[in-house]
Design a protein around this motif. Sequence first.
Motif, PDB file in Angstrom:
ATOM      1  N   GLU A  38       0.847  -1.148  -0.089  1.00  0.00           N
ATOM      2  CA  GLU A  38      -0.030   0.182   0.127  1.00  0.00           C
ATOM      3  C   GLU A  38       0.939   1.226  -0.101  1.00  0.00           C
ATOM      4  OE1 GLU A  38      -3.299   1.513   3.061  1.00  0.00           O
ATOM      5  OE2 GLU A  38      -3.646  -0.536   2.514  1.00  0.00           O
ATOM      6  N   ASN A  39       1.831   1.328   0.922  1.00  0.00           N
ATOM      7  CA  ASN A  39       2.664   2.309   0.823  1.00  0.00           C
ATOM      8  C   ASN A  39       3.682   2.535  -0.363  1.00  0.00           C
ATOM      9  OD1 ASN A  39       2.050   2.962   3.593  1.00  0.00           O
ATOM     10  ND2 ASN A  39       3.841   1.803   4.511  1.00  0.00           N
ATOM     11  N   ARG A  40       3.998   1.411  -0.913  1.00  0.00           N
ATOM     12  CA  ARG A  40       4.686   1.567  -2.291  1.00  0.00           C
ATOM     13  C   ARG A  40       4.164   2.102  -3.591  1.00  0.00           C
ATOM     14  NH1 ARG A  40       6.893  -3.813  -1.961  1.00  0.00           N
ATOM     15  NH2 ARG A  40       5.614  -4.420  -3.654  1.00  0.00           N
ATOM     16  N   ALA A  41       2.657   1.653  -3.356  1.00  0.00           N
ATOM     17  CA  ALA A  41       1.898   2.070  -4.523  1.00  0.00           C
ATOM     18  C   ALA A  41       1.622   3.661  -4.389  1.00  0.00           C
ATOM     19  CB  ALA A  41       0.454   1.441  -4.265  1.00  0.00           C
ATOM     20  N   GLY A  42       1.321   4.282  -2.785  1.00  0.00           N
ATOM     21  CA  GLY A  42       1.154   5.445  -2.786  1.00  0.00           C
ATOM     22  C   GLY A  42       2.420   6.427  -3.052  1.00  0.00           C
ATOM     23  N   GLU A  43       3.649   5.918  -2.938  1.00  0.00           N
ATOM     24  CA  GLU A  43       4.797   6.260  -3.194  1.00  0.00           C
ATOM     25  C   GLU A  43       5.116   6.428  -4.695  1.00  0.00           C
ATOM     26  OE1 GLU A  43       8.403   4.313  -2.334  1.00  0.00           O
ATOM     27  OE2 GLU A  43       9.329   6.255  -1.397  1.00  0.00           O
ATOM     28  N   ARG A  44       4.570   5.369  -5.507  1.00  0.00           N
ATOM     29  CA  ARG A  44       4.610   5.402  -6.894  1.00  0.00           C
ATOM     30  C   ARG A  44       3.885   6.439  -7.554  1.00  0.00           C
ATOM     31  NH1 ARG A  44       5.535  -0.014  -7.282  1.00  0.00           N
ATOM     32  NH2 ARG A  44       3.185  -0.348  -7.340  1.00  0.00           N
ATOM     33  N   LYS A  45       2.851   6.648  -6.836  1.00  0.00           N
ATOM     34  CA  LYS A  45       1.659   7.582  -7.380  1.00  0.00           C
ATOM     35  C   LYS A  45       2.035   8.942  -7.201  1.00  0.00           C
ATOM     36  CE  LYS A  45      -3.326   8.344  -6.486  1.00  0.00           C
ATOM     37  NZ  LYS A  45      -4.488   7.950  -5.775  1.00  0.00           N
ATOM     38  N   LYS A  46       2.632   9.222  -6.011  1.00  0.00           N
ATOM     39  CA  LYS A  46       3.172  10.596  -5.621  1.00  0.00           C
ATOM     40  C   LYS A  46       4.064  10.846  -6.698  1.00  0.00           C
ATOM     41  CE  LYS A  46       5.066  12.889  -1.849  1.00  0.00           C
ATOM     42  NZ  LYS A  46       5.606  12.548  -0.500  1.00  0.00           N
ATOM     43  N   LEU A  47       5.106   9.936  -6.814  1.00  0.00           N
ATOM     44  CA  LEU A  47       6.214  10.336  -7.906  1.00  0.00           C
ATOM     45  C   LEU A  47       5.736  10.515  -9.125  1.00  0.00           C
ATOM     46  CD1 LEU A  47       9.132   7.966  -6.913  1.00  0.00           C
ATOM     47  CD2 LEU A  47       9.130  10.496  -7.103  1.00  0.00           C
ATOM     48  N   SER A  48       5.008   9.583  -9.635  1.00  0.00           N
ATOM     49  CA  SER A  48       4.541   9.830 -10.955  1.00  0.00           C
ATOM     50  C   SER A  48       3.746  11.148 -11.219  1.00  0.00           C
ATOM     51  CB  SER A  48       3.557   8.791 -11.638  1.00  0.00           C
ATOM     52  OG  SER A  48       2.239   8.760 -10.980  1.00  0.00           O
ATOM     53  N   ARG A  49       2.988  11.455 -10.238  1.00  0.00           N
ATOM     54  CA  ARG A  49       2.182  12.819 -10.273  1.00  0.00           C
ATOM     55  C   ARG A  49       3.275  13.914 -10.231  1.00  0.00           C
ATOM     56  NH1 ARG A  49      -1.179  13.298  -5.431  1.00  0.00           N
ATOM     57  NH2 ARG A  49      -2.229  11.629  -6.381  1.00  0.00           N
ATOM     58  N   ALA A  50       4.292  13.809  -9.415  1.00  0.00           N
ATOM     59  CA  ALA A  50       5.253  14.935  -9.520  1.00  0.00           C
ATOM     60  C   ALA A  50       5.949  14.970 -10.788  1.00  0.00           C
ATOM     61  CB  ALA A  50       6.148  14.585  -8.207  1.00  0.00           C
ATOM     62  N   ARG A  51       6.365  14.106 -11.440  1.00  0.00           N
ATOM     63  CA  ARG A  51       6.938  14.044 -12.905  1.00  0.00           C
ATOM     64  C   ARG A  51       5.993  14.428 -13.776  1.00  0.00           C
ATOM     65  NH1 ARG A  51       8.497   8.423 -12.007  1.00  0.00           N
ATOM     66  NH2 ARG A  51      10.559   8.343 -10.659  1.00  0.00           N
ATOM     67  N   GLY A  52       4.665  14.164 -13.632  1.00  0.00           N
ATOM     68  CA  GLY A  52       3.828  14.645 -14.579  1.00  0.00           C
ATOM     69  C   GLY A  52       3.759  16.199 -14.545  1.00  0.00           C
ATOM     70  N   MET A  53       3.691  16.652 -13.362  1.00  0.00           N
ATOM     71  CA  MET A  53       3.467  18.260 -12.935  1.00  0.00           C
ATOM     72  C   MET A  53       4.805  18.742 -13.387  1.00  0.00           C
ATOM     73  SD  MET A  53       0.870  19.238 -12.064  1.00  0.00           S
ATOM     74  CE  MET A  53       1.434  20.921 -11.453  1.00  0.00           C
ATOM     75  N   LYS A  54       6.009  18.068 -13.438  1.00  0.00           N
ATOM     76  CA  LYS A  54       7.314  18.929 -13.857  1.00  0.00           C
ATOM     77  C   LYS A  54       7.351  18.718 -15.434  1.00  0.00           C
ATOM     78  CE  LYS A  54      12.344  18.266 -13.304  1.00  0.00           C
ATOM     79  NZ  LYS A  54      13.147  17.667 -14.297  1.00  0.00           N
ATOM     80  N   ARG A  55       6.897  17.776 -16.238  1.00  0.00           N
ATOM     81  CA  ARG A  55       6.638  17.807 -17.576  1.00  0.00           C
ATOM     82  C   ARG A  55       5.938  18.827 -18.096  1.00  0.00           C
ATOM     83  NH1 ARG A  55       7.245  12.134 -17.438  1.00  0.00           N
ATOM     84  NH2 ARG A  55       5.391  11.729 -17.255  1.00  0.00           N
TER      85      ARG A  55
END
Length: 106
Positions: A38-55
């Motif tokens: 559950e934690n790992r999924a949350g971390e992945r989601k947060k990272l992909s959202r941050a990368r998307g915002m950066k792009r």
Amino acid sequence: MLQKGEAQAGSSSDVAMEREGQWATRGAYQRRWRANPENRAGERKKLSRARGMKRFRESLGDVLPAAQRVGRCAFCRHRTPKFRVQRLKPTETGFEAMELPYCGEC
Ligand SMILES: [Zn+2]
């Protein structure tokens, strides 16, 4: 007598743990935290959202850090900057000088 010896052995191992540094215990905590899917999924989601915002920001041609955009101190991100300081930003080829707003208090 035996109990006293055990206590001493325990305290000496505690000292050894301290000598190893807090990183050993923090690393163990982090491994345990990551073991939870559950934690790992949350971390992945947060990272992909941050990368998307950066792009998205880069697609707008706006690559300045948030602190420079909103006119806040780049270090505390709270006070109004009074002057600018030069810091080195790591790049793929080495370092590049960049100016950051600084409040002079933090
Ligand atoms: Zn500041």
